[in-house]
Design a protein around this motif. Structure first.
Motif: not given
Lengths: 218, 142
Positions: B25, B16-18, B102-106, A37, B11, B13-14, B20-21, A44, A33-34
């Motif tokens: 949007x 933080x990045x998600x 489901x992870x990893x998510x789109x 991303x 998590x 790190x997950x 940001x993305x 992006x 998952x990380x």
């Protein structure tokens, strides 16, 4: 239908393998998952650059470090999985008890963290080895760790000692009493069969904060 | 209209990045690594959706889901699941989740679900407000 000891042992072994595999796959999914991303963010940022929006180089460096870190983490998970899968290769071999406990602690780290349990494996002055079946030994260590986690107070660390006691090689768990299931802690029929198979015995003193496993042969 | 989302996952790190993305949007996102903390945040903030990991330390996603639904029935909950089968997702929907992914998510798929969750919450709040006004009017003999 009566269930034989061999069938109980097989059920226990398959159950253990399933629990560990499920935990590993969840941990692996988290890393994926990380990574997912990260690659999404890279995409992006690439679009931003295409549109002429400036992207600070530090952002790309941070992204690249995160990718490397998580690839390394994924590699560690797969290595553990591979080592665990090979635990069942030999019917009997000389196993370093300290190393086996450390390995099971790594395998179960995610589950222990989720429950808020902290295990501290104390160092030993010399290796303590037993000739046994590695897979079922790991299975027994796993069951013991789950048992003490349920029965002891998780506000403080649970210490694990490996030593060559007078009664044979020993793994000893010690922590603060007062866990939720301290009074209910007893061995299940599957655990009894597991001990029998390994030629080991358990001393349960969970209400006073301890538990020991003794192995018959060195 | 910007969707207001609380993103919950242990998590860091997950998260933080998600986040940001999501912000890129135009989603207004707040994050926390603790489900207990998320439950507290619900008391003081109104979110359109809570996006939460199914398996969290301290309290599992399903228990957290039930508590959030009790505290704030309008907020829609989307669970992130690491399970490869849909059983847990179905269990979550039965327990009141808006949806699961489901992870990893789109992220495009998740963003779409967040938009739909926001719409559903708006409809529920509008309906509740209209009923409240009608009840008041009836009370005063209109």
């Amino acid at each position: 239908m009566t269930i034989t000891d061999e069938q109980l042992l097989a059920m226990e072994g398959v159950g253990f393998f399933g629990e560990i595999s499920a935990s590993i796959s969840h941990e692996f999914k988290n890393v994926l998952a990380i990574l997912n991303e990260n690659t999404g963010l890279l995409d992006d940022l690439a679009r931003m650059i295409e549109r002429g929006v400036p992207v600070p180089p530090e952002r790309l460096v941070r992204l690249s470090r995160s990718l490397s870190r998580n690839i390394e983490r994924a590699d560690g998970i797969v290595k553990n999985m591979n080592r665990f899968s090979h635990s069942a290769d030999q019917p009997s071999e000389a196993v370093d008890l300290h190393e086996a406990v450390a390995f099971v602690a790594r395998l179960g780290a995610r589950i222990f963290d989720m429950k808020g349990a902290r295990f501290e494996l104390e160092t030993t002055s010399s290796p303590v080895k037993v000739r046994t079946n590695r897979f079922f030994l790991e299975n027994l260590v796993w069951r013991c760790m789950l048992k003490v986690m349920d029965a002891l107070n998780l506000d403080s660390a649970i210490h694990i000692f490996v030593d060559a006691s007078e009664e044979g090689p020993r793994i000893r768990f010690a922590g603060s009493p007062g866990g939720e299931k301290a009074s209910e802690a007893k061995l299940t029929p599957r655990e009894e069969v597991l001990l029998q198979m390994l030629g080991a015995r358990v001393e349960l003193n969970l209400e006073s904060g301890g538990m020991s496993v003794f192995f018959g042969s060195t | 209209m910007t969707e207001k989302v609380l993103l919950v996952d242990d998590e860091e790190e997950f998260l933080e990045i998600m986040a940001e993305r999501m912000r890129a949007r135009d989603i207004d996102v707040t994050t926390t690594t603790s489900a207990q903390e998320a439950i507290k945040m619900i008391d003081n903030n109104m979110y359109d959706a809570v996006v939460m990991d199914f398996m969290m330390p301290e309290i599992n996603g399903l228990e957290a889901l039930k508590t959030i639904r009790e505290k704030n029935p309008e907020t829609q909950i989307i669970l992130l699941t690491g399970y490869a089968t849909i059983d847990k997702g179905v269990e979550a929907i039965k327990a009141g989740a808006y949806d699961f992914i489901e992870k990893p998510a789109d992220l495009d798929e998740l963003s779409e679900k967040i938009k739909q969750a926001h719409h559903k919450k708006t409809v529920i709040v509008d309906k509740r407000d209209k009923e409240m006004v009608l009840n008041m009017l009836r009370k005063f003999g209109f």
